[in-house]
Design a protein around this motif. Structure first.
Motif, PDB file in Angstrom:
ATOM      1  N   GLY A 107       0.836  -1.191   0.000  1.00  0.00           N
ATOM      2  CA  GLY A 107       0.000   0.000   0.000  1.00  0.00           C
ATOM      3  C   GLY A 107       0.872   1.242   0.000  1.00  0.00           C
ATOM      4  N   HIS A 108       0.222   2.390   0.007  1.00  0.00           N
ATOM      5  CA  HIS A 108       0.956   3.654  -0.031  1.00  0.00           C
ATOM      6  C   HIS A 108       1.394   4.039   1.388  1.00  0.00           C
ATOM      7  N   PHE A 109       2.382   3.279   1.880  1.00  0.00           N
ATOM      8  CA  PHE A 109       2.929   3.493   3.217  1.00  0.00           C
ATOM      9  C   PHE A 109       4.232   4.279   3.119  1.00  0.00           C
ATOM     10  N   ALA A 110       4.416   5.242   4.053  1.00  0.00           N
ATOM     11  CA  ALA A 110       5.682   5.991   4.142  1.00  0.00           C
ATOM     12  C   ALA A 110       6.081   6.453   2.744  1.00  0.00           C
ATOM     13  N   ASN A 111       7.279   6.085   2.281  1.00  0.00           N
ATOM     14  CA  ASN A 111       7.675   6.360   0.894  1.00  0.00           C
ATOM     15  C   ASN A 111       7.594   5.043   0.123  1.00  0.00           C
ATOM     16  N   TRP A 112       6.505   4.881  -0.619  1.00  0.00           N
ATOM     17  CA  TRP A 112       6.240   3.616  -1.306  1.00  0.00           C
ATOM     18  C   TRP A 112       7.196   3.344  -2.471  1.00  0.00           C
ATOM     19  N   GLU A 113       8.034   4.325  -2.853  1.00  0.00           N
ATOM     20  CA  GLU A 113       9.003   4.097  -3.926  1.00  0.00           C
ATOM     21  C   GLU A 113      10.169   3.220  -3.464  1.00  0.00           C
ATOM     22  N   ILE A 114      10.294   3.017  -2.164  1.00  0.00           N
ATOM     23  CA  ILE A 114      11.397   2.196  -1.658  1.00  0.00           C
ATOM     24  C   ILE A 114      11.194   0.726  -2.014  1.00  0.00           C
ATOM     25  N   TYR A 124      -1.948 -18.139 -12.312  1.00  0.00           N
ATOM     26  CA  TYR A 124      -0.612 -18.661 -12.580  1.00  0.00           C
ATOM     27  C   TYR A 124      -0.075 -19.531 -11.438  1.00  0.00           C
ATOM     28  N   GLY A 125      -0.885 -19.745 -10.405  1.00  0.00           N
ATOM     29  CA  GLY A 125      -0.480 -20.630  -9.322  1.00  0.00           C
ATOM     30  C   GLY A 125       0.743 -20.153  -8.564  1.00  0.00           C
ATOM     31  N   VAL A 126       0.801 -18.838  -8.287  1.00  0.00           N
ATOM     32  CA  VAL A 126       1.959 -18.270  -7.592  1.00  0.00           C
ATOM     33  C   VAL A 126       1.508 -17.639  -6.273  1.00  0.00           C
ATOM     34  N   PRO A 127       2.422 -17.479  -5.322  1.00  0.00           N
ATOM     35  CA  PRO A 127       2.046 -16.914  -4.019  1.00  0.00           C
ATOM     36  C   PRO A 127       1.883 -15.395  -4.063  1.00  0.00           C
ATOM     37  N   ILE A 128       1.142 -14.901  -3.097  1.00  0.00           N
ATOM     38  CA  ILE A 128       1.015 -13.461  -2.857  1.00  0.00           C
ATOM     39  C   ILE A 128       1.947 -13.108  -1.702  1.00  0.00           C
ATOM     40  N   VAL A 129       2.728 -12.062  -1.883  1.00  0.00           N
ATOM     41  CA  VAL A 129       3.706 -11.658  -0.871  1.00  0.00           C
ATOM     42  C   VAL A 129       3.360 -10.257  -0.363  1.00  0.00           C
ATOM     43  N   PRO A 130       2.854 -10.110   0.861  1.00  0.00           N
ATOM     44  CA  PRO A 130       2.586  -8.781   1.413  1.00  0.00           C
ATOM     45  C   PRO A 130       3.897  -8.068   1.781  1.00  0.00           C
ATOM     46  N   VAL A 131       3.925  -6.757   1.517  1.00  0.00           N
ATOM     47  CA  VAL A 131       5.111  -5.949   1.806  1.00  0.00           C
ATOM     48  C   VAL A 131       4.679  -4.678   2.530  1.00  0.00           C
ATOM     49  N   SER A 132       5.406  -4.311   3.568  1.00  0.00           N
ATOM     50  CA  SER A 132       5.115  -3.066   4.287  1.00  0.00           C
ATOM     51  C   SER A 132       6.371  -2.209   4.381  1.00  0.00           C
ATOM     52  N   THR A 133       6.173  -0.897   4.406  1.00  0.00           N
ATOM     53  CA  THR A 133       7.269   0.060   4.542  1.00  0.00           C
ATOM     54  C   THR A 133       6.944   1.032   5.673  1.00  0.00           C
ATOM     55  N   VAL A 134       7.896   1.267   6.546  1.00  0.00           N
ATOM     56  CA  VAL A 134       7.723   2.177   7.677  1.00  0.00           C
ATOM     57  C   VAL A 134       8.853   3.191   7.656  1.00  0.00           C
ATOM     58  N   ARG A 135       8.506   4.440   7.859  1.00  0.00           N
ATOM     59  CA  ARG A 135       9.534   5.476   7.960  1.00  0.00           C
ATOM     60  C   ARG A 135      10.154   5.448   9.352  1.00  0.00           C
ATOM     61  N   THR A 136      11.486   5.443   9.417  1.00  0.00           N
ATOM     62  CA  THR A 136      12.183   5.455  10.701  1.00  0.00           C
ATOM     63  C   THR A 136      12.926   6.760  10.936  1.00  0.00           C
ATOM     64  N   GLY A 137      12.898   7.665   9.946  1.00  0.00           N
ATOM     65  CA  GLY A 137      13.565   8.959  10.058  1.00  0.00           C
ATOM     66  C   GLY A 137      13.552   9.636   8.707  1.00  0.00           C
ATOM     67  N   PRO A 138      14.132  10.845   8.608  1.00  0.00           N
ATOM     68  CA  PRO A 138      14.211  11.507   7.304  1.00  0.00           C
ATOM     69  C   PRO A 138      14.999  10.641   6.320  1.00  0.00           C
ATOM     70  N   ARG A 148      14.855   7.587   5.745  1.00  0.00           N
ATOM     71  CA  ARG A 148      15.258   6.307   6.349  1.00  0.00           C
ATOM     72  C   ARG A 148      14.021   5.439   6.576  1.00  0.00           C
ATOM     73  N   PHE A 149      14.173   4.127   6.307  1.00  0.00           N
ATOM     74  CA  PHE A 149      12.994   3.265   6.276  1.00  0.00           C
ATOM     75  C   PHE A 149      13.307   1.855   6.753  1.00  0.00           C
ATOM     76  N   ARG A 150      12.231   1.140   7.068  1.00  0.00           N
ATOM     77  CA  ARG A 150      12.301  -0.295   7.296  1.00  0.00           C
ATOM     78  C   ARG A 150      11.259  -0.945   6.389  1.00  0.00           C
ATOM     79  N   ILE A 151      11.715  -1.833   5.534  1.00  0.00           N
ATOM     80  CA  ILE A 151      10.813  -2.542   4.631  1.00  0.00           C
ATOM     81  C   ILE A 151      10.771  -4.003   5.041  1.00  0.00           C
ATOM     82  N   THR A 152       9.556  -4.560   5.100  1.00  0.00           N
ATOM     83  CA  THR A 152       9.376  -5.936   5.561  1.00  0.00           C
ATOM     84  C   THR A 152       8.660  -6.752   4.500  1.00  0.00           C
ATOM     85  N   PHE A 153       9.273  -7.876   4.130  1.00  0.00           N
ATOM     86  CA  PHE A 153       8.634  -8.846   3.254  1.00  0.00           C
ATOM     87  C   PHE A 153       8.011  -9.917   4.139  1.00  0.00           C
ATOM     88  N   HIS A 154       6.692  -9.938   4.175  1.00  0.00           N
ATOM     89  CA  HIS A 154       5.977 -10.861   5.037  1.00  0.00           C
ATOM     90  C   HIS A 154       5.867 -12.227   4.362  1.00  0.00           C
TER      91      HIS A 154
END
Length: 319
Positions: A141-148, A242-256, A258-264
């Motif tokens: 989704g459009h979390f923090a800076n989604w371009e990361i 196509y019989g492939v998995p869905i991978v949720p991804v989240s991005t959190v801003r930790t500073g100017p 600066r980010f934390r991106i998580t592949f769930h």
């Protein structure tokens, strides 16, 4: 990292509909983009550009018509919040959007793997996908800076295809495409005409990535913060086809800048034989994930768009 020429795809209908004066306006907008926005932001550096963009939009945002939309959305999502909480989060959401704008010219220097500005959680998910040669559908989704997110994926999976919403202005749209290529994303497929690219990619065992948090009028109605929201079933349909998995991804801003991106952990959509019900369950699961991330950091989501129909606001007594 040496980059090849990016594959640039653009919906031709946008340009074909343009009048002469629209094309003139596009040229003037591009000059303003370069001189008043891009150049000055580049001179500031990533941290100061992020701070300045956030400060500026926190001042400008409340004066825009979208500010009412932001507050209506927040009241619908958080009915127990006070007016003070609503107003503060609305201001913080504008600051977040401004930081994204400030950081955009500096994306190549916010490299997820070399800049020290991005913490990556769940990198083994990408490595497993790469080893499988099967492909996957990333959703976020459009979390923090989604371009990361795109650069984090494509630098590990170079053939991944990213979707995006094409800008009306073709000159600025091309500049953004070139920037993404410099950041590591070589294949950008605009929504609509990009569907064929996504299908070709999955058929060849490549991965694709889509945002699944915006209103889609022809979509599936699923509860989001307790209110039905029309949601695109496309990611789920592609994963099932196509019989492939869905991978949720989240991005959190930790500073100017600066980010934390998580592949769930990836999941496979259910295929019980009842396609309609299977799609509904998967779309709901994705929407629940989006809601969970928004609740964790409500000031970092893009509240400026009309995620719910006006009827939801009216039913909740929100004016």
């Amino acid at each position: 990292m040496t980059q090849t020429a990016p594959k640039y795809i653009r919906p031709k209908d946008i340009d074909n509909r343009a009048t002469f004066w629209q094309r003139v306006q596009w040229r003037l907008e591009t000059i303003g983009w370069d001189l008043l926005y891009w150049g000055p932001m580049k001179l500031l550096g990533p941290d100061r550009a992020s701070n300045f963009g956030g400060w500026l939009m926190k001042k400008i945002g409340p004066r825009l018509s979208q500010h009412k939309t932001v507050k209506r959305n927040l009241r619908l999502a958080f009915p127990d919040w006070t007016d003070v909480q609503i107003e503060q989060t609305a201001l913080d959401a504008w600051e977040s959007a401004g930081r994204v704008a400030g950081e955009l010219p500096h994306l190549p220097s916010i490299d997820p793997y070399t800049s020290g500005r991005v913490d990556i959680v769940g990198l083994d998910v990408l490595d497993r996908l790469k080893a499988s040669d099967k492909g996957a559908v990333f959703i976020s989704g459009h979390f923090a800076n989604w371009e990361i997110m795109p650069a984090t994926i494509t630098q590990r999976l170079p053939d991944a295809v990213m979707t995006y919403r094409a800008l009306n202005n073709p000159h600025i749209d091309r500049r953004i495409s070139d920037l993404r290529a410099a950041y590591g994303t070589q294949i950008n497929a605009p929504k609509g005409v990009g569907t064929r690219e996504l299908m070709r990619a999955l058929a060849k065992g490549q991965t694709i990535a889509l945002m699944n948090d915006q209103k889609f009028n022809e979509g599936v109605a699923v509860p989001f913060f307790g209110h039905d929201a029309m949601t695109a079933p496309g990611p789920t349909r592609l994963a099932m086809k196509y019989g492939v998995p869905i991978v949720p991804v989240s991005t959190v801003r930790t500073g100017p800048a600066r980010f934390r991106i998580t592949f769930h952990e990836p999941f496979m959509p259910e295929t019980t034989g009842d396609e309609t019900a299977d799609i509904q369950r998967s779309v709901q699961r994705i929407t629940d994930f989006i809601e969970e991330q928004v609740r964790a950091n409500p000031d970092q989501w893009f509240w400026q768009h009309r995620r719910w129909p006006k009827e939801a606001w009216k039913a909740a007594g929100i004016t």
